[in-house]
Enzyme design. Structure first.
Site, PDB file in Angstrom:
ATOM      1  N   ARG A  56       0.883  -1.372  -0.066  1.00 33.39           N
ATOM      2  CA  ARG A  56      -0.042   0.140  -0.027  1.00 33.39           C
ATOM      3  C   ARG A  56       0.814   1.359   0.089  1.00 33.39           C
ATOM      4  O   ARG A  56       0.813   2.182  -0.755  1.00 33.39           O
ATOM      5  CB  ARG A  56      -1.011   0.069   1.123  1.00 33.39           C
ATOM      6  CG  ARG A  56      -1.591   1.399   1.348  1.00 33.39           C
ATOM      7  CD  ARG A  56      -2.794   1.499   2.309  1.00 33.39           C
ATOM      8  NE  ARG A  56      -2.687   0.774   3.599  1.00 33.39           N
ATOM      9  CZ  ARG A  56      -1.805   0.973   4.562  1.00 33.39           C
ATOM     10  NH1 ARG A  56      -1.049   2.142   4.483  1.00 33.39           N
ATOM     11  NH2 ARG A  56      -1.889   0.314   5.734  1.00 33.39           N
ATOM     12  N   TYR A 108     -14.227  18.122 -15.556  1.00 34.80           N
ATOM     13  CA  TYR A 108     -14.982  16.887 -15.274  1.00 34.80           C
ATOM     14  C   TYR A 108     -16.063  16.748 -14.177  1.00 34.80           C
ATOM     15  O   TYR A 108     -15.788  17.226 -13.222  1.00 34.80           O
ATOM     16  CB  TYR A 108     -13.864  15.702 -15.209  1.00 34.80           C
ATOM     17  CG  TYR A 108     -14.569  14.405 -14.867  1.00 34.80           C
ATOM     18  CD1 TYR A 108     -15.626  13.746 -15.672  1.00 34.80           C
ATOM     19  CD2 TYR A 108     -14.226  13.883 -13.704  1.00 34.80           C
ATOM     20  CE1 TYR A 108     -16.064  12.659 -15.199  1.00 34.80           C
ATOM     21  CE2 TYR A 108     -14.961  12.551 -13.475  1.00 34.80           C
ATOM     22  CZ  TYR A 108     -15.651  11.973 -14.265  1.00 34.80           C
ATOM     23  OH  TYR A 108     -16.182  10.849 -13.828  1.00 34.80           O
ATOM     24  N   ASP A 180      -5.083  19.853 -14.919  1.00 33.33           N
ATOM     25  CA  ASP A 180      -5.416  18.317 -15.267  1.00 33.33           C
ATOM     26  C   ASP A 180      -4.917  18.171 -16.619  1.00 33.33           C
ATOM     27  O   ASP A 180      -5.503  19.063 -17.539  1.00 33.33           O
ATOM     28  CB  ASP A 180      -6.957  18.172 -15.047  1.00 33.33           C
ATOM     29  CG  ASP A 180      -7.368  16.872 -15.367  1.00 33.33           C
ATOM     30  OD1 ASP A 180      -6.965  16.456 -16.056  1.00 33.33           O
ATOM     31  OD2 ASP A 180      -8.380  16.364 -14.566  1.00 33.33           O
ATOM     32  N   LYS A 205      -7.262   7.338 -19.161  1.00 29.12           N
ATOM     33  CA  LYS A 205      -7.525   7.852 -20.317  1.00 29.12           C
ATOM     34  C   LYS A 205      -6.487   7.379 -21.337  1.00 29.12           C
ATOM     35  O   LYS A 205      -6.193   6.313 -21.621  1.00 29.12           O
ATOM     36  CB  LYS A 205      -8.110   9.187 -20.321  1.00 29.12           C
ATOM     37  CG  LYS A 205      -9.051   9.550 -19.267  1.00 29.12           C
ATOM     38  CD  LYS A 205     -10.191   8.812 -19.644  1.00 29.12           C
ATOM     39  CE  LYS A 205     -11.473   8.971 -18.655  1.00 29.12           C
ATOM     40  NZ  LYS A 205     -11.451   9.326 -17.468  1.00 29.12           N
TER      41      LYS A 205
HETATM   42  C1  LIG Z   1     -10.639  15.412 -17.158  1.00 30.78           C
HETATM   43  C2  LIG Z   1     -10.709  14.521 -16.317  1.00 30.78           C
HETATM   44  N1  LIG Z   1      -9.803  14.422 -15.163  1.00 30.78           N
HETATM   45  C3  LIG Z   1     -10.237  13.370 -14.113  1.00 30.78           C
HETATM   46  C4  LIG Z   1     -11.176  12.439 -14.384  1.00 30.78           C
HETATM   47  C5  LIG Z   1     -11.161  11.310 -13.284  1.00 30.78           C
HETATM   48  O1  LIG Z   1     -10.669  10.298 -13.761  1.00 30.78           O
HETATM   49  P1  LIG Z   1     -11.131   8.623 -13.313  1.00 30.78           P
HETATM   50  O2  LIG Z   1     -12.326   8.438 -14.023  1.00 30.78           O
HETATM   51  O3  LIG Z   1      -9.907   7.963 -13.751  1.00 30.78           O
HETATM   52  O4  LIG Z   1     -11.272   8.730 -11.847  1.00 30.78           O
HETATM   53  C6  LIG Z   1     -11.880  12.461 -15.652  1.00 30.78           C
HETATM   54  C7  LIG Z   1     -12.817  11.208 -16.065  1.00 30.78           C
HETATM   55  O5  LIG Z   1     -13.443  11.043 -17.110  1.00 30.78           O
HETATM   56  C8  LIG Z   1     -11.421  13.423 -16.595  1.00 30.78           C
HETATM   57  O6  LIG Z   1     -12.209  13.348 -17.922  1.00 30.78           O
END
Ligand SMILES: Cc1ncc(COP(=O)(O)O)c(C=O)c1O
Length: 387
Positions: A56, A108, A180, A205
């Protein structure tokens, strides 16, 4: 933490992605990094200093992914989590109760939900403002502001924020700037080079890239931030598993090839769609008349594979979403398969309807994650879906 004097033998992003981080302190170097599928490690004796004691807290496969991510983003250290949202959980956990964060207003939906429905209950405050206007971000700051958080390009409106300008605001006020970088990945954009302190990824992604792994990353610029994240990574218990670390590492090896193809296919799709009679508007930062085009050219080496479009008539949406022979109606993005998503009821369902309307996340908006299939097949299918 990576050793800056012991980097990968190459300077270029595509080679770095293939080769990964090279740990010169090891006497051997596996070409494909092994999956250390172990929970625990033998302690050589009382008082011994050991790098790995319990998975962990640390695991060699995860370390290899973290070091590779830090290398690619130009950061000092990275931390791999069980999802992008788990990485964001660790990010907001480094703040003290009562802290205020200025958020880009197009993020998001899960990020919105985590901040407003979860973190606010524990004493963090958030203001959402248009990140394409650094003046608005600055005016949204308060005496207790500690961080600016933006996506660029944004999900799903594809707005582009000027990272260097936001970094100037953050520097002047002593704030952390978090970007991000899920949509462009370090292959096309390295926010730390433009003044960001922390880079967040939904590695689910493009980094993992095959629609088969949920993963998240936080990359930090310096040792002080590394210490704060190191504590959270060990304490929150949401570290990425060895198997998923390996899948993400394997995905990263082909990042450059995939991103180039995602991008050329997205441009071809954007050009086709903008000429279609049923399409009102195409949002893709790679189109020269996109408002963020010039900023993108300054801070990124590419525009990525994501685009959104609005249809003229909402009654065409149902067929567009489900009428493809190849393009699948599904949430998520960044994998090799082309996916079509309906932000209003899928990815952005947690955003209040008034804010959705203000941002343009309407019943006519659909989002495309353009895959790496043959572009002619993608365009044929889009034509059929609009039919
Ligand atoms: C731009 C962006 N940031 C963060 C996330 C969150 O990621 P996760 O789905 O891996 O938790 C997403 C999910 O679609 C996203 O599109």
């Amino acid at each position: 933490m990576i050793d800056p004097s012991s980097p990968c033998c190459a300077r270029r992003a595509d080679t770095k992605a293939v080769q990964g981080y090279v740990d010169r302190s090891q006497s051997f170097r596996p070409v494909s990094y092994p999956i250390y599928q172990t929970t625990t490690y033998v302690n050589p004796g009382l008082g011994s200093e050991i790098d790995y004691s319990y998975s962990r807290c640390s695991n060699p496969t995860r370390t290899q992914l973290e070091n590779t991510a830090a290398l690619l983003e130009g950061g000092m250290a990275a931390y791999a989590f069980s999802s992008g949202l788990a990485a964001e959980d660790a990010l907001f956990s480094i703040l003290e109760q009562g802290s205020h964060v200025v958020m880009g207003n197009d993020v998001y939906g899960g990020t919105y939900r985590q901040t407003m429905e979860y973190w606010r209950r524990f004493g963090l405050e958030f203001t959402f403002a248009d990140a394409t206007d650094p003046g608005r971000i600055e005016r949204a700051c308060r005496p207790n502001t500690r961080m600016i958080y933006v996506e660029t390009p944004t999900n799903p409106m594809m707005k582009v924020a000027d990272i260097a300008a936001l970094s100037a605001v953050a520097r002047a006020k002593g704030l952390l700037l978090t970007v991000d970088n899920t949509f462009l990945t370090p292959y096309f954009q390295r926010p730390i080079d433009f003044g960001a302190d922390i880079v967040i990824h939904s590695a689910t992604k493009y980094l993992a890239g095959h629609n088969d792994t949920i993963a998240g990353l936080a990359v930090v610029k310096d040792e002080a931030l590394a210490a704060r994240f190191d504590f959270m990574a060990r304490t929150l218990g949401s570290a990425l598993s060895p198997m998923d670390s390996w899948l993400t590492l394997r995905g990263i090896k082909t990042l450059a090839l995939r991103m180039e193809r995602h991008q050329s296919n997205a441009l071809a799709a954007a050009e086709f769609l903008r000429g279609h009679k049923k399409v009102a508007e195409v949002l893709y930062a790679g189109l020269p008349d996109h408002p963020g085009y010039e900023i993108s050219r300054r801070q990124s080496t590419g525009f990525g594979g994501m685009l959104s479009l609005t249809l003229k008539d909402a009654s065409d949406v149902g067929k567009m979403l489900s009428g493809g022979r190849m393009i699948m109606f599904a949430e998520s993005l960044g994998g090799v398969e082309t996916l079509i998503t309906y932000p209003k009821t899928q990815t952005h369902a947690s955003i209040p309807p008034e804010l959705c309307e203000e941002l343009g996340i309407t019943e006519k908006l659909v989002r495309l994650s353009v895959g790496i299939e043959n572009p002619a097949d993608i365009i044929e299918d889009l034509d059929r879906m609009l039919g």
